[in-house]
Design a protein around this motif. Structure first.
Motif, PDB file in Angstrom:
ATOM      1  N   ARG A 219       5.202  -8.668   0.023  1.00 32.15           N
ATOM      2  CA  ARG A 219       6.497  -8.869  -0.646  1.00 32.15           C
ATOM      3  C   ARG A 219       6.385  -8.584  -2.135  1.00 32.15           C
ATOM      4  NH1 ARG A 219       7.768 -14.875   1.216  1.00 32.15           N
ATOM      5  NH2 ARG A 219       5.622 -15.072   0.474  1.00 32.15           N
ATOM      6  N   LEU A 220       5.175  -8.236  -2.572  1.00 34.18           N
ATOM      7  CA  LEU A 220       4.886  -8.025  -3.982  1.00 34.18           C
ATOM      8  C   LEU A 220       4.599  -6.556  -4.220  1.00 34.18           C
ATOM      9  CD1 LEU A 220       2.499 -11.052  -4.301  1.00 34.18           C
ATOM     10  CD2 LEU A 220       4.907 -10.979  -4.947  1.00 34.18           C
ATOM     11  N   PRO A 221       4.471  -6.127  -5.489  1.00 34.94           N
ATOM     12  CA  PRO A 221       4.124  -4.736  -5.747  1.00 34.94           C
ATOM     13  C   PRO A 221       2.876  -4.332  -4.998  1.00 34.94           C
ATOM     14  CG  PRO A 221       4.715  -5.849  -7.774  1.00 34.94           C
ATOM     15  CD  PRO A 221       4.663  -6.904  -6.708  1.00 34.94           C
ATOM     16  N   CYS A 222       2.883  -3.116  -4.455  1.00 33.10           N
ATOM     17  CA  CYS A 222       1.794  -2.640  -3.603  1.00 33.10           C
ATOM     18  C   CYS A 222       0.442  -2.778  -4.284  1.00 33.10           C
ATOM     19  CB  CYS A 222       2.064  -1.183  -3.232  1.00 33.10           C
ATOM     20  SG  CYS A 222       0.770  -0.424  -2.228  1.00 33.10           S
ATOM     21  N   SER A 223       0.374  -2.441  -5.568  1.00 36.14           N
ATOM     22  CA  SER A 223      -0.906  -2.476  -6.250  1.00 36.14           C
ATOM     23  C   SER A 223      -1.474  -3.886  -6.285  1.00 36.14           C
ATOM     24  CB  SER A 223      -0.775  -1.922  -7.668  1.00 36.14           C
ATOM     25  OG  SER A 223       0.258  -2.574  -8.370  1.00 36.14           O
ATOM     26  N   ARG A 224      -0.631  -4.885  -6.501  1.00 36.49           N
ATOM     27  CA  ARG A 224      -1.121  -6.264  -6.529  1.00 36.49           C
ATOM     28  C   ARG A 224      -1.646  -6.665  -5.164  1.00 36.49           C
ATOM     29  NH1 ARG A 224       2.509 -11.645  -7.182  1.00 36.49           N
ATOM     30  NH2 ARG A 224       0.850 -13.148  -6.978  1.00 36.49           N
ATOM     31  N   ARG A 225      -0.950  -6.272  -4.112  1.00 36.79           N
ATOM     32  CA  ARG A 225      -1.397  -6.590  -2.758  1.00 36.79           C
ATOM     33  C   ARG A 225      -2.770  -5.990  -2.484  1.00 36.79           C
ATOM     34  NH1 ARG A 225      -1.275  -3.274   1.369  1.00 36.79           N
ATOM     35  NH2 ARG A 225       0.309  -1.905   0.452  1.00 36.79           N
ATOM     36  N   LEU A 226      -2.985  -4.774  -2.910  1.00 37.14           N
ATOM     37  CA  LEU A 226      -4.232  -4.083  -2.628  1.00 37.14           C
ATOM     38  C   LEU A 226      -5.411  -4.628  -3.436  1.00 37.14           C
ATOM     39  CD1 LEU A 226      -2.979  -0.390  -2.390  1.00 37.14           C
ATOM     40  CD2 LEU A 226      -3.669  -1.881  -0.513  1.00 37.14           C
ATOM     41  N   VAL A 227      -5.140  -5.136  -4.628  1.00 36.13           N
ATOM     42  CA  VAL A 227      -6.251  -5.598  -5.466  1.00 36.13           C
ATOM     43  C   VAL A 227      -6.634  -7.047  -5.188  1.00 36.13           C
ATOM     44  CG1 VAL A 227      -5.593  -4.024  -7.310  1.00 36.13           C
ATOM     45  CG2 VAL A 227      -4.831  -6.397  -7.417  1.00 36.13           C
ATOM     46  N   LEU A 228      -5.834  -7.777  -4.434  1.00 35.66           N
ATOM     47  CA  LEU A 228      -6.116  -9.191  -4.206  1.00 35.66           C
ATOM     48  C   LEU A 228      -7.521  -9.443  -3.652  1.00 35.66           C
ATOM     49  CD1 LEU A 228      -5.143 -12.076  -4.321  1.00 35.66           C
ATOM     50  CD2 LEU A 228      -4.031 -11.754  -2.108  1.00 35.66           C
ATOM     51  N   PRO A 229      -7.982  -8.701  -2.637  1.00 38.23           N
ATOM     52  CA  PRO A 229      -9.358  -8.945  -2.169  1.00 38.23           C
ATOM     53  C   PRO A 229     -10.405  -8.730  -3.264  1.00 38.23           C
ATOM     54  CG  PRO A 229      -8.142  -7.674  -0.543  1.00 38.23           C
ATOM     55  CD  PRO A 229      -7.291  -7.720  -1.779  1.00 38.23           C
ATOM     56  N   HIS A 230     -10.153  -7.784  -4.156  1.00 34.72           N
ATOM     57  CA  HIS A 230     -11.092  -7.538  -5.250  1.00 34.72           C
ATOM     58  C   HIS A 230     -11.114  -8.713  -6.232  1.00 34.72           C
ATOM     59  CE1 HIS A 230     -11.943  -3.402  -4.124  1.00 34.72           C
ATOM     60  NE2 HIS A 230     -10.652  -3.241  -3.911  1.00 34.72           N
ATOM     61  N   LEU A 231      -9.975  -9.346  -6.427  1.00 34.30           N
ATOM     62  CA  LEU A 231      -9.931 -10.520  -7.297  1.00 34.30           C
ATOM     63  C   LEU A 231     -10.788 -11.647  -6.737  1.00 34.30           C
ATOM     64  CD1 LEU A 231      -6.117 -10.669  -8.181  1.00 34.30           C
ATOM     65  CD2 LEU A 231      -7.959  -9.639  -9.509  1.00 34.30           C
ATOM     66  N   VAL A 232     -10.726 -11.817  -5.426  1.00 30.07           N
ATOM     67  CA  VAL A 232     -11.536 -12.851  -4.790  1.00 30.07           C
ATOM     68  C   VAL A 232     -13.021 -12.522  -4.953  1.00 30.07           C
ATOM     69  CG1 VAL A 232     -12.057 -14.025  -2.621  1.00 30.07           C
ATOM     70  CG2 VAL A 232      -9.703 -13.398  -3.145  1.00 30.07           C
TER      71      VAL A 232
END
Length: 243
Positions: free
Chosen positions: A73-86
């Motif tokens: 439901r969020l910008p595509c880029s944020r969705r894709l980078v979430l695992p990298h943030l973890v």
């Protein structure tokens, strides 16, 4: 905002949780428990337990019985980078921030932290000034228009270390553009240091800034900078492959 347990026993589950997030982020449709179990090779009972934790933390949600990444439901880029943030949190064990520009402030759209979370002026409001935060300096460094518009007046002093002279800040932003990493050395909050790196969009403009905040007496600031820059590089590769 996401809080992750920092006990060593949680590390195995954290890595498996990342696998589930990766799997969901790669799909265009919700996935069932069985599909996720097969795709990751995890037992159904383990998959179900981890999915329940991820759902409670707000990372995923149920959609007609199946699972979908909340980031859809969020910008595509944020969705894709979430695992990298973890992964960045796991590598540093310090608070990880994802920030975007809104007006003349850095707004935190994601935070990942554990029991060792540092306290900040931005807690509860999820926004911070640009000139004295690492993520803010990243957003400033790569936009001449923003620098001109944001700093027509004086710079607010937040601590005794805040850079309030425009010429000194401009010099530091040149270093940010050269090195690809920004630092805040107790400039926003006493006792807290930060490192941040940019995430560029396909048009070459900075879309987000990824940062790590830690106690000033913690890891050497250079190590934080190296970790956050590496994470930003990996995120950029993920975004490039998704195009």
């Amino acid at each position: 905002m996401i809080e992750i347990a920092t006990r060593p026993a949680a590390l195995g589950s954290l890595e498996r949780g990342i696998e589930l997030l990766d799997c969901l982020s790669s799909q265009s449709r919700p996935m069932s428990l069985t599909q996720l179990s097969r795709a990751t090779g995890l037992p159904k009972t383990t998959t179900h337990r981890l999915l329940s934790v991820l759902e409670r933390r707000g990372l995923i949600r149920r959609s007609e019985g199946d699972y979908v990444l909340v980031g859809r439901r969020l910008p595509c880029s944020r969705r894709l980078v979430l695992p990298h943030l973890v992964r960045l949190y796991e590598a540093t064990r310090h608070t990880v921030n994802l920030a975007v520009l809104r007006g003349f402030e850095a707004h935190y759209v994601e935070r990942i932290y554990g029991e060792n979370r540092v306290r900040s002026r931005s807690d509860g409001v999820d926004r911070a000034p640009l000139h004295c935060t690492a993520v803010g300096k990243v957003l400033l460094a790569f936009s001449a228009d923003l620098r001109g518009a944001a700093f027509g007046g004086s710079l607010q002093r937040m601590t005794g270390r805040t850079i309030v002279r425009r010429d000194l800040l401009d010099q530091e932003l040149k270093t940010v553009r050269r090195d690809g990493v920004a630092y805040s050395r107790e400039e926003f909050v006493d006792g807290v240091v930060c490192a941040a790196a940019p995430l560029f969009g396909p048009d070459g403009e900075v879309r987000m800034a990824i940062g790590v905040a830690a106690p000033a007496a913690g890891l050497p600031l250079g190590k934080l900078g190296g970790a956050v820059r590496h994470a930003a590089d990996q995120m950029a590769l993920t975004l490039l492959k998704s195009r």
